[in-house]
Design a protein around this motif. Sequence first.
Motif, PDB file in Angstrom:
ATOM      1  N   SER A  24      -3.685   4.596  -4.876  1.00  0.00           N
ATOM      2  CA  SER A  24      -4.632   5.718  -4.909  1.00  0.00           C
ATOM      3  C   SER A  24      -4.061   6.953  -4.224  1.00  0.00           C
ATOM      4  CB  SER A  24      -5.940   5.311  -4.238  1.00  0.00           C
ATOM      5  OG  SER A  24      -5.707   4.935  -2.905  1.00  0.00           O
TER       6      SER A  24
ATOM      7  N   THR B 104      -2.059  -0.903  -3.695  1.00  0.00           N
ATOM      8  CA  THR B 104      -2.831   0.328  -3.560  1.00  0.00           C
ATOM      9  C   THR B 104      -1.947   1.493  -3.964  1.00  0.00           C
ATOM     10  OG1 THR B 104      -4.199  -0.547  -1.787  1.00  0.00           O
ATOM     11  CG2 THR B 104      -4.087   1.842  -1.974  1.00  0.00           C
TER      12      THR B 104
ATOM     13  N   ASP C 250       0.854  -1.181   0.000  1.00  0.00           N
ATOM     14  CA  ASP C 250       0.000   0.000   0.000  1.00  0.00           C
ATOM     15  C   ASP C 250       0.892   1.235   0.000  1.00  0.00           C
ATOM     16  OD1 ASP C 250      -1.759   2.105   0.414  1.00  0.00           O
ATOM     17  OD2 ASP C 250      -2.878   1.086   2.009  1.00  0.00           O
TER      18      ASP C 250
ATOM     19  N   ASN D 145      -6.041  -0.983  -6.188  1.00  0.00           N
ATOM     20  CA  ASN D 145      -6.860   0.091  -5.661  1.00  0.00           C
ATOM     21  C   ASN D 145      -6.291   1.407  -6.168  1.00  0.00           C
ATOM     22  OD1 ASN D 145      -8.154   2.092  -4.222  1.00  0.00           O
ATOM     23  ND2 ASN D 145      -8.137   0.972  -2.298  1.00  0.00           N
TER      24      ASN D 145
END
Length: 136
Positions: free
Chosen positions: A76, A74, A48, A103
């Motif tokens: 984002s 991830t 992430d 994501n």
Amino acid sequence: LSLSHNRFHAWPRIRKCWALRELRLNGNKLLSLPRDTADYPPSLSLLDIGHNALKGWDEIMGVTQNLRHLTSLTISGNPFWSIEDYKEAAQLIKSIPTLQVLNSADAGRKLGGIERSMLPNKKNFSQYSLQYNHLL
């Protein structure tokens, strides 16, 4: 290992965490990712790096392709999104055989013209999050 929201500007030294499966570095101020694959645990399955200051697809593509067990990524909330980036995201998904979840929610732009051909078409891929993108 969660190192989220620590205001890191540089990648933390985690070279000796060989068995580490999850690394959460979201909400920091990372400007770049290390190119040396030795900086990433070989067993990493979840990464992430959302809501940092990463500026380009090239470094994400260069690093993640070498993570052989990566299933969830991830990205984002980083400041590099445009409509063309969904084509890049599809390429990223295709280039990581083990990836199942990407994501890229909350890109923070009003995007339009998303075509089905831009979305991944991969057998083991299960989730592509585009929420909070103000799709037109």
